[in-house]
Each structure stands twice: as structure tokens, then as C-alpha cells.
Design a protein around this motif. Structure first.
Motif, PDB file in Angstrom:
ATOM      1  N   GLU A 111       0.900  -1.409  -0.014  1.00 46.99           N
ATOM      2  CA  GLU A 111       0.114   0.106  -0.209  1.00 46.99           C
ATOM      3  C   GLU A 111       1.141   1.460   0.035  1.00 46.99           C
ATOM      4  N   LEU A 112       0.420   2.213   0.011  1.00 48.62           N
ATOM      5  CA  LEU A 112       0.755   3.216  -0.048  1.00 48.62           C
ATOM      6  C   LEU A 112       1.247   4.361   1.128  1.00 48.62           C
ATOM      7  N   THR A 113       2.321   4.761   1.394  1.00 45.25           N
ATOM      8  CA  THR A 113       2.665   5.488   2.544  1.00 45.25           C
ATOM      9  C   THR A 113       1.811   6.432   2.870  1.00 45.25           C
ATOM     10  N   ASP A 114       2.106   6.747   4.242  1.00 45.87           N
ATOM     11  CA  ASP A 114       1.443   8.033   4.340  1.00 45.87           C
ATOM     12  C   ASP A 114       2.859   9.762   3.517  1.00 45.87           C
ATOM     13  N   ALA A 115       3.610   9.572   3.091  1.00 48.26           N
ATOM     14  CA  ALA A 115       4.902  10.356   2.381  1.00 48.26           C
ATOM     15  C   ALA A 115       4.394  10.534   0.867  1.00 48.26           C
ATOM     16  N   GLU A 116       3.967   8.745   0.489  1.00 50.55           N
ATOM     17  CA  GLU A 116       3.235   8.452  -0.987  1.00 50.55           C
ATOM     18  C   GLU A 116       1.877   8.928  -0.925  1.00 50.55           C
ATOM     19  N   LEU A 117       1.041   8.843   0.010  1.00 53.39           N
ATOM     20  CA  LEU A 117      -0.739   9.523   0.228  1.00 53.39           C
ATOM     21  C   LEU A 117      -0.347  11.127  -0.089  1.00 53.39           C
ATOM     22  N   ALA A 118       0.803  11.808   0.299  1.00 51.76           N
ATOM     23  CA  ALA A 118       1.100  13.426   0.962  1.00 51.76           C
ATOM     24  C   ALA A 118       0.892  13.381  -1.257  1.00 51.76           C
ATOM     25  N   LEU A 119       2.218  12.533  -1.655  1.00 49.39           N
ATOM     26  CA  LEU A 119       2.374  13.125  -2.922  1.00 49.39           C
ATOM     27  C   LEU A 119       1.414  13.193  -3.852  1.00 49.39           C
ATOM     28  N   GLN A 120       0.531  12.196  -3.594  1.00 46.04           N
ATOM     29  CA  GLN A 120      -0.574  11.489  -4.605  1.00 46.04           C
ATOM     30  C   GLN A 120      -1.838  13.358  -4.333  1.00 46.04           C
ATOM     31  N   ALA A 121      -1.583  13.638  -3.426  1.00 45.18           N
ATOM     32  CA  ALA A 121      -2.384  15.126  -2.817  1.00 45.18           C
ATOM     33  C   ALA A 121      -2.219  15.686  -3.426  1.00 45.18           C
ATOM     34  N   GLU A 122      -0.992  15.851  -3.611  1.00 48.88           N
ATOM     35  CA  GLU A 122      -0.323  16.728  -4.122  1.00 48.88           C
ATOM     36  C   GLU A 122      -0.706  17.000  -5.273  1.00 48.88           C
ATOM     37  N   VAL A 123      -0.331  15.708  -6.193  1.00 49.02           N
ATOM     38  CA  VAL A 123      -0.554  15.736  -7.200  1.00 49.02           C
ATOM     39  C   VAL A 123      -2.224  15.925  -7.771  1.00 49.02           C
ATOM     40  N   ARG A 124      -2.744  15.569  -7.028  1.00 49.71           N
ATOM     41  CA  ARG A 124      -4.302  15.796  -7.005  1.00 49.71           C
ATOM     42  C   ARG A 124      -5.133  17.463  -7.475  1.00 49.71           C
ATOM     43  N   ALA A 125      -4.001  18.287  -6.294  1.00 49.39           N
ATOM     44  CA  ALA A 125      -4.300  19.858  -6.249  1.00 49.39           C
ATOM     45  C   ALA A 125      -3.839  20.713  -7.178  1.00 49.39           C
ATOM     46  N   PHE A 126      -2.400  19.860  -7.386  1.00 47.07           N
ATOM     47  CA  PHE A 126      -2.186  20.725  -8.719  1.00 47.07           C
ATOM     48  C   PHE A 126      -2.962  20.458 -10.512  1.00 47.07           C
ATOM     49  N   CYS A 127      -3.626  18.880 -10.422  1.00 51.86           N
ATOM     50  CA  CYS A 127      -4.435  18.520 -11.880  1.00 51.86           C
ATOM     51  C   CYS A 127      -5.415  19.772 -11.487  1.00 51.86           C
ATOM     52  N   ASP A 128      -6.346  19.913 -10.430  1.00 50.85           N
ATOM     53  CA  ASP A 128      -6.927  20.696 -10.198  1.00 50.85           C
ATOM     54  C   ASP A 128      -7.259  22.359 -11.013  1.00 50.85           C
ATOM     55  N   VAL A 129      -6.324  22.371 -10.784  1.00 47.45           N
ATOM     56  CA  VAL A 129      -5.617  23.921 -10.996  1.00 47.45           C
ATOM     57  C   VAL A 129      -5.682  23.428 -12.747  1.00 47.45           C
ATOM     58  N   GLU A 130      -4.967  22.485 -13.611  1.00 44.16           N
ATOM     59  CA  GLU A 130      -4.110  22.913 -14.533  1.00 44.16           C
ATOM     60  C   GLU A 130      -5.194  22.116 -15.870  1.00 44.16           C
ATOM     61  N   LEU A 131      -5.330  21.163 -15.144  1.00 43.21           N
ATOM     62  CA  LEU A 131      -6.540  20.214 -15.878  1.00 43.21           C
ATOM     63  C   LEU A 131      -8.060  20.545 -15.496  1.00 43.21           C
ATOM     64  N   VAL A 132      -8.897  21.345 -15.592  1.00 41.61           N
ATOM     65  CA  VAL A 132     -10.256  21.948 -15.258  1.00 41.61           C
ATOM     66  C   VAL A 132     -10.574  20.990 -16.878  1.00 41.61           C
ATOM     67  N   PRO A 133     -11.830  20.238 -15.824  1.00 42.55           N
ATOM     68  CA  PRO A 133     -13.020  20.209 -17.378  1.00 42.55           C
ATOM     69  C   PRO A 133     -13.279  20.284 -17.961  1.00 42.55           C
ATOM     70  N   GLY A 134     -13.130  20.677 -19.298  1.00 45.47           N
ATOM     71  CA  GLY A 134     -14.043  21.829 -20.482  1.00 45.47           C
ATOM     72  C   GLY A 134     -13.302  21.893 -20.882  1.00 45.47           C
ATOM     73  N   THR A 135     -12.154  22.322 -20.020  1.00 41.81           N
ATOM     74  CA  THR A 135     -10.442  23.283 -20.451  1.00 41.81           C
ATOM     75  C   THR A 135      -9.812  22.562 -21.377  1.00 41.81           C
ATOM     76  N   TYR A 136      -9.250  21.444 -21.476  1.00 45.28           N
ATOM     77  CA  TYR A 136      -8.905  20.458 -22.637  1.00 45.28           C
ATOM     78  C   TYR A 136      -9.037  19.426 -23.208  1.00 45.28           C
ATOM     79  N   GLU A 137      -8.950  19.055 -23.584  1.00 38.55           N
ATOM     80  CA  GLU A 137      -9.598  17.851 -25.140  1.00 38.55           C
ATOM     81  C   GLU A 137      -8.518  16.709 -23.997  1.00 38.55           C
ATOM     82  N   PRO A 138      -9.534  15.784 -23.490  1.00 36.16           N
ATOM     83  CA  PRO A 138      -8.358  14.884 -22.602  1.00 36.16           C
ATOM     84  C   PRO A 138      -7.961  13.165 -23.935  1.00 36.16           C
ATOM     85  N   GLY A 139      -6.746  13.552 -23.201  1.00 34.50           N
ATOM     86  CA  GLY A 139      -6.434  11.643 -24.113  1.00 34.50           C
ATOM     87  C   GLY A 139      -6.340  10.564 -23.529  1.00 34.50           C
TER      88      GLY A 139
END
Length: 378
Positions: A7-35
Motif C-alpha cells: 500500500e502507499l505510505t503516508d508520504a506517498e499519499l501526501a504526494l498523491q494529494a499534491e498531484v491531485r491539487a495540481f491537476c484540479d488547477v491545471e486540468l479543469v474539465p472542459g478546458t482541454y481535450e483529454p487523451g
């Protein structure tokens, strides 16, 4: 062959949360054509944004601009990007496997030349393995480089070469000598895709898009300093990188966004039993594949070379992607509509028209089953 539960460790889960926050800003649904997973579009600007976050070259040495992080850390980052259909096409192969291979086998000069550029998202690589008469049987490669003054002269044809029409370089597996052992006499050359004698011909899918290419090499001069690793050791070097290519989330997430968008567009409707059955079955298989894939990343971090385990993940993962797609097609009963106003229908069309490639790219089903079967022998 054994896949340890992990399973993911606490540090790996923190990284996962960081990436999700980045994607929420940079990859807003409707603003790009997903692949579709790693078939995301080519966007050097997005690649550089990831580089600024330290999310390219994560496992490469810090002295060359990398992060000296783990394969699991990279697993966490790419899983989130692929789920969103992010435009990862420009840096994908360089980050996934060319960087680690150059780091392991390259000369100091090659590391200084290529690794910092990979970590900055400034260079794209393709893989020159498959050939028209060899397919995924790499021991049958016939592209040949012969000695010349100061380097090699390379001739041959590569096929199914992903994004060669966009990328800058290709790691090319070729014959440099003849031996009784068909796995011997192979070497890897770093070939400039804009060099004289290189011809790149895109192979269009039915929807007109192009991911694969034929690359024709006619008397291409490759200087000595671009021989990767030792002459004649190409088979061993090539095998070592297959764990990076076959065992990751890119082998079971290509159709994730199609299912997710289907649910988005019918969220106001009650889901009938057939939809629930599809989702339940897909989730159970996804959970198993994700854990197998995560176990492969743990093996890489432990210093192992899980080529056989990776082959099994790829065989099972790509069949899963196609099975989910087929079940979804049966469920909705739509004619594919690449130009539809519905994002779900566009994604479904793209998946239907390009999905047959899932079980070809990175090694065909037949080759992977052969590798896995040999690994299961006592």
C-alpha cells in the motif's frame, strides 16, 4: 513469480494529494481535450510545468537534475495524470524509460547531454524496437549498423514507433555483429530523428489521428559517442528497460477516463443493474491490476529486474482495457461519433478506433504470454 501485497505510505499519499491539487488547477474539465492514458496529446508547455514541480526524471540522480526519488513516487504521479487524460505525450517515453536507461548504461557525456534536458521537459524520445518482419520478437531485429570512420552507418526500418513525428531522438536497437546466439550482436544507438537519412512516416488510425510511425533509416551516420552502453550488449540492456515500459499504470488506465466521463454524463439518471454490474466487475479487476503494478514498482525500488512480472501486468492490463471498452459499447449501443458534442462519445469513439493498439504497443499479447510462461517454469 510473486507479487507482494503493498500500500502507499503516508508520504506517498501526501504526494498523491499534491498531484491531485495540481491537476484540479491545471486540468479543469472542459478546458482541454483529454487523451486516453499515455496517448495524451503533445504539449511541451505542460511537460515543462511538470518539470518545474520536479515530476519529470523523478528517479534520476540529482546531479543531472533528477529527484533521486523512487519508482513508486513516479507511479503515484503518473497514475493521477493518466486518470485525467493529461497531455503527457511529449515527455512520456523519455521520462518513463529513456532517462533511466541512459542513467544506467550511458557514458558521463551522454548523461550530461540528455538527462538534464529530460528532467526539464525539453527533449522527447521514441523507442526503435519493433520492425516490419520481426514484430515484437526483438531477437529477429534486422536493422544493421556497420563500422565507419568515427561512428556507424545505420540502415533498416522500425515500425509502430510512438510519436516519432513529434520527438527529437530514438533509442534504436540494431545489429552491429553476427553471432550464433540470436540474442547476441545487438546494440543500442541514440539516433537524431532529424538527421540526414531518417524518414518518419505517420501511420494513421481510422479516426485520422496518428500515434505510431514507420521510421526508415537510410545510411544514417551515428557518431561513436551515441552508442548507448556496450557494443553487443543491446539485448540485455533492452530487456532491463522493459520493466519500465510494461509494468506501470499506463497499461491499465487507457479507458479509465471513458468510464468516468460516461458516469459524469449520466449522473442525473438512476443507474440500472447492467451499469452497476459493469462498474463492479471493472473495479474489482482494476484493484487487482493496480496492486500488481504497484508491486512491480516496489521491486524496481528494491533493485530487482521484474521483466517477467511486468509482462504479465501488461498482458492482463491491456486485455482489461479492451474488455471494459467492449462492455461499455454493448451497454450504450451507440455508433461511434468522433465529432459528437458529447465528450463521452468522442472519448468512446477514440477508444474504439485506437483500442486495438492497446495489446500491440509495448509487446504483443503472444510475446508477453511467452515471456510470462517462461518465467513460471520451475
Amino acid at each position: 513469480m510473486r507479487f507482494e501485497a503493498t500500500e502507499l505510505t503516508d508520504a506517498e499519499l501526501a504526494l498523491q494529494a499534491e498531484v491531485r491539487a495540481f491537476c484540479d488547477v491545471e486540468l479543469v474539465p472542459g478546458t482541454y481535450e483529454p487523451g486516453l492514458g499515455m496517448a495524451g496529446s503533445v504539449d511541451p508547455g505542460f511537460s515543462r510545468k511538470l518539470a518545474e514541480r520536479g515530476w519529470l526524471g523523478m528517479a534520476l540522480p540529482t546531479e543531472y537534475g533528477g529527484g533521486d526519488r523512487t519508482a513508486v513516487d513516479r507511479f503515484v504521479v503518473v497514475e493521477e495524470l493518466l486518470r485525467r487524460g493529461a497531455p503527457v505525450g511529449y515527455h512520456w517515453i523519455a521520462d518513463r524509460q529513456t532517462g533511466p536507461v541512459i542513467s544506467r548504461f550511458g557514458t558521463d557525456e551522454q548523461k550530461e547531454r540528455f538527462l538534464p534536458a529530460i528532467c526539464r521537459g525539453e527533449v522527447g524520445f521514441s523507442i526503435g524496437m519493433s520492425e516490419p518482419d520481426a514484430g515484437s520478437d526483438l531477437a529477429a531485429v534486422s536493422a544493421r549498423a556497420v563500422r565507419a570512420d568515427g561512428g556507424w552507418v545505420l540502415n533498416g526500418t522500425k515500425i509502430w514507433t510512438t510519436n516519432a513525428h513529434h520527438n527529437d531522438w530514438m533509442v534504436t536497437l540494431c545489429r552491429t555483429s553476427d553471432t550464433d546466439d540470436r540474442h547476441g550482436g545487438l546494440s543500442q544507438l541514440l539516433v537524431d530523428l532529424r538527421a540526414e537519412g531518417v524518414e518518419v512516416n505517420p501511420i494513421p488510425f481510422l479516426d485520422g489521428s496518428s500515434e505510431f510511425n514507420e521510421v526508415v533509416l537510410s545510411d544514417v551516420f551515428v557518431p561513436d559517442e551515441l552508442l548507448l552502453g556496450a557494443e553487443g550488449e543491446g539485448w540485455a540492456q533492452n530487456t532491463s528497460e522493459l520493466a519500465f515500459e510494461r509494468g506501470g499504470p499506463d497499461r491499465w488506465l487507457s479507458t479509465y477516463i471513458v468510464v468516468e466521463q460516461f458516469l459524469r454524463e449520466c449522473e442525473e439518471e438512476d443507474l440500472d443493474g447492467s451499469v452497476v454490474e459493469l462498474l463492479g466487475s471493472a473495479t474489482a479487476r482494476w484493484f487487482g491490476l493496480r496492486n500488481m503494478s504497484l508491486a512491480v514498482a516496489r521491486m524496481i525500488d528494491a533493485g530487482d529486474a521484474p521483466a517477467v512480472e511486468s509482462a504479465l501486468v501488461k498482458e492482463m492490463g491491456t486485455r482489461f482495457e479492451q474488455d471494459v471498452l467492449a462492455a461499455l459499447e454493448r451497454l450504450v449501443g451507440l455508433e461511434v461519433a468522433p465529432g459528437s458534442e458529447s465528450l463521452f462519445e468522442r472519448l468512446l469513439a477514440a477508444a474504439v478506433l485506437t483500442g486495438p493498439a492497446f495489446t500491440i504497443r509495448g509487446g504483443t499479447i503472444e510475446i508477453l504470454r511467452s515471456v510470462a510462461a517462461k518465467g513460471l517454469r520451475p
